[in-house]
Design an enzyme around this catalytic site. Structure first.
Site, PDB file in Angstrom:
ATOM      1  N   HIS A   2      -1.520   0.328   3.783  1.00 54.08           N
ATOM      2  CA  HIS A   2      -1.928  -0.974   3.242  1.00 54.08           C
ATOM      3  C   HIS A   2      -0.756  -1.665   2.554  1.00 54.08           C
ATOM      4  CE1 HIS A   2      -5.736   1.256   3.627  1.00 54.08           C
ATOM      5  NE2 HIS A   2      -6.299   0.067   3.806  1.00 54.08           N
ATOM      6  N   ASP A  38      -2.784  -2.847   6.569  1.00 56.59           N
ATOM      7  CA  ASP A  38      -3.956  -3.717   6.408  1.00 56.59           C
ATOM      8  C   ASP A  38      -3.893  -4.502   5.101  1.00 56.59           C
ATOM      9  OD1 ASP A  38      -4.815  -2.554   8.704  1.00 56.59           O
ATOM     10  OD2 ASP A  38      -6.676  -1.722   7.882  1.00 56.59           O
TER      11      ASP A  38
END
Length: 713
Positions: free
Chosen positions: A239, A87
């Site tokens: 991430h 992400d």
């Protein structure tokens, strides 16, 4: 002073200005939205709320939730497989390292990208796909979709999709709402979002194994979290953006090695579940999306460019304030010491008579006060009133005064330059003073004004013009402008030996100098500026005498002020263009060109043209930046202006009381003046010919020391 024709008013430039400001505002709004409403530095899940409306199949189902078509389906990757997801990217530091790790281990992943980051790094988006990975939607600015209004949810999701399509030519059906977590964390608000996005064709991808790398617990902890699990399939959350992801990169390499040893398949969400998640957009749509990406990237660059431009403009403005005050102080000290600017002791005073020329066209309201004030001079004067075809009895009023030494010359209307040349030709003295018909002198004005002409190198002298009708806000603003703007600049020009203007309201000239430049030209509407520049280019020194006071009527309405300043600005542009050759000359002409014309171009043309952008950017700062900081910057700028104004008023021995209007001047009067510059520049560039706009007279002048009013008063 030819008043029979009027310029065709240009209109297109206001349309151009309006559209330019609208485009600028839209660009700044887009830039501010993309760069200052993003919150990707912390991806901690939002605590779940009431989940009474969430189906049990969702709360206990797989992390891939499909609500398309009104049906609810959930799924998980098959056993012995990992759907690896990242992400908050792309990030120029960490995304390439993560891609390199995936390539090294022959693994693939799904990257849920933030649109604002994708715009800044489109090459990384293309590289993600080129490596066989998958892209999902993670909103445009990483907004919490649960709390965002419906219009913003649509903007965030559609905007991110359009950015991806514009960069890659492909769309994705995968959506991961920011701040989402596992199925157990779904509440009523997030479920409502899932239903809404499902109706728009999106599949929501949650996670079943959160690496918690956003907490930065250490490489070992992250790797242990994502590898210490059973053999069932998982959607792993990591991430590649939102901060320092060095631990993520290191943990990823370790985890990929571990998974390979466990014979786990690491794939994208689509491959793990056998879904077709990305599609190619039609050519027309791709063109539109690419244009959107280009526009948003341009808007992003606009913010940076304007920030730099504003810093430069601020430095120039501050440097100008410091320079003007320092030089004006030097000028003032020398004047008080009884010496001229270049330190030469003043010559014996001039006592011979001078000729005062008053060009007049329909000056019935103020001509009596003007002539009486000049006739009351302590210095011997010859007064020549040149009536330029007046239709209001101006000449009759002067003749009826029957004042000694006053002569009236009547001539057909031919313009102010022609009237001045008529007066020069009829003058009997070597020194000529020119004064407008709406201006009054003090008894010692002429004496003080002409003294610098005792030096043979001085060809002209500018006096100190004061606003007589300074009551009211508009009058106070003009009073401030005359004292701070005009007179401070004239002190600077005097010391720098590049005086561009001796104002028509009060100026003394050596007749020999006027003869050498062939008198007053009618090439421009600013005949006083044109004449002064001609004298400088002919080698004459032009100086400023701050104690020679003249009182003039300033416009008393916005319309009259606009016409006056429009003519002044347009005429100054004409004069600057006419005398542009001075930039390449030497001596006095070169000083005018390289010092005076450059100063006028930068500070009186370019900066005012940039002023609307400053105002729009200030509003942008109040909305998207720290409003307190923006307000402090504005107050700092105002403080500099106020300090400079107070110093100028002190030098001119003026009351500081009008300075209470200075803050209003900065937000009203300043805008009016830069609009004048914009219209003047457009008129000049368009090649349109502007005729003289005669200023309204109000009959408010008084003869100093007598109280004698103008005829109408």
């Amino acid at each position: 002073m030819r008043r029979t024709a009027h310029a065709r008013r240009p209109r297109i430039h206001w349309i151009v200005l309006g559209l330019s400001m609208l485009i600028l505002a839209i660009g700044l709004i887009a830039q501010g939205y993309l760069n200052h409403l993003s919150g990707i530095s912390n991806d901690a899940a939002v605590p779940a709320g009431d989940a009474s409306a969430v189906p049990a199949s969702v709360l206990k189902g797989g992390p891939v939730v499909d609500t398309r078509g009104g049906h609810v389906r959930t799924a998980s990757p098959p056993r012995n497989s990992i759907a690896l997801t990242f992400d908050d990217g792309p990030d120029p530091t960490w995304t390439p390292k993560i891609l390199a790790a995936l390539r090294a281990h022959h693994a693939h992943a799904t990257f849920f990208v933030v649109g604002s980051a994708a715009l800044q790094h489109p090459d990384l988006i293309r590289q993600i796909l080129a490596d066989g990975n998958e892209i999902g939607i993670h909103t445009l600015t990483h907004v919490n979709l649960d709390t965002a209004p419906a219009w913003r949810r649509r903007l965030e999701i559609t905007g991110d999709q359009d950015v991806v399509a514009g960069i890659t030519g492909r769309t994705s059906v995968l959506l991961r709402p920011p701040y989402s977590a596992s199925n157990a964390a779904v509440d009523n608000a997030s479920w409502k979002v899932m239903q809404s996005t499902g109706s728009d064709g999106y599949i929501t991808v949650l996670s079943s194994l959160d690496s918690k790398d956003w907490e930065r617990p250490g490489t070992t902890a992250i790797a242990r979290t994502i590898t210490a699990s059973d053999a069932k399939g998982h959607v792993v959350l990591m991430h590649d953006g939102g901060g320092d992801r060095s631990q993520t990169v290191a943990a990823l390499n370790s985890a990929l090695t571990t998974w390979a040893g466990q014979n786990l398949r690491v794939a994208t969400v689509g491959d793990a579940l056998g879904l077709r998640t990305m599609a190619t957009v039609p050519p027309l749509q791709q063109t539109a999306d690419a244009a959107l990406v280009w526009a948003l990237q341009a808007a992003d660059s606009l913010g940076g460019f304007l920030s730099i431009a504003l810093i430069v403009a601020g430095i120039v403005t501050f440097a100008r304030a410091v320079l003007v005050v320092a030089v004006a102080s030097r000028h003032h000290r020398r004047a008080r010491a009884g010496r001229h600017q270049h330190g030469v002791t003043t010559e014996p005073p001039l006592t011979e008579p001078v000729t005062v020329i008053v060009p007049a066209y329909n000056e019935a309201l103020g001509i009596e006060a003007a002539v009486r004030s000049i006739a009351g001079s302590r210095h011997p004067v010859e007064i020549i009133v040149v009536d330029d075809g007046s239709t209001d009895g101006t000449a009759d009023i002067v003749e009826a005064l029957a004042l000694p030494g006053v002569r009236v010359i009547r001539r057909p209307n031919g313009g102010k330059p022609a009237a001045l040349n008529t007066g020069i030709a009829a003058s009997s003295n070597d020194v000529v003073v020119m004064v407008d018909g709406d201006t009054v002198f003090e008894p010692d004005t002429v004496t003080k004004l002409i003294q610098p002409l005792a030096k043979p190198e001085v060809g002209a002298v500018s006096g100190n013009t004061k606003v007589a009708n300074r009551r009211g806000v508009l009058g106070a603003w003009q009073h401030i402008e005359y004292v701070v703007g005009f007179n401070l600049d004239r002190r600077l020009f005097d010391v720098a030996e590049c005086m561009p203007t001796v104002p028509g309201a009060i100026g003394a000239f050596r007749r020999e100098a006027l003869t050498r430049v062939a008198g007053v030209s009618d090439d421009t509407l600013a005949e006083d500026t044109d004449l002064t520049m001609s004298l400088c280019r002919d080698g004459w020194r032009v100086v400023y005498q701050d104690n020679a006071l003249a009182w003039t009527e300033a416009p008393a309405s916005i319309g009259a002020l606009w016409k006056q300043r429009y003519r002044w600005c347009y005429g100054t542009l004409q004069a600057m263009w006419k005398h542009r050759g001075a930039l390449l000359q030497r001596g006095a002409a070169g000083k005018l060109g390289r010092r005076g014309l450059t100063y006028l171009l930068v500070l009186q043309v370019l900066l005012p043209l940039f002023a609307p952008v400053v105002d729009v950017f200030a509003l942008y700062g109040l909305v998207f930046l720290d409003p307190v900081r923006v307000a402090l910057v504005w107050l700092g700028f105002l403080a500099v202006q106020l300090a400079m104004a107070a110093y100028a008023f002190r030098m001119d021995r003026e009351s500081l009381r009008p300075l209470w209007t200075l803050p209003l001047q900065q937000v009203v009067y300043r805008q009016l003046m830069y609009l004048v510059v914009i219209q003047s520049v457009f008129t000049a560039v368009a090649g349109m010919h502007l005729r003289w706009h005669r200023m309204e007279r109000y009959g408010q002048l008084r003869v100093p020391g007598t109280g004698v009013p103008s005829k109408a008063a």
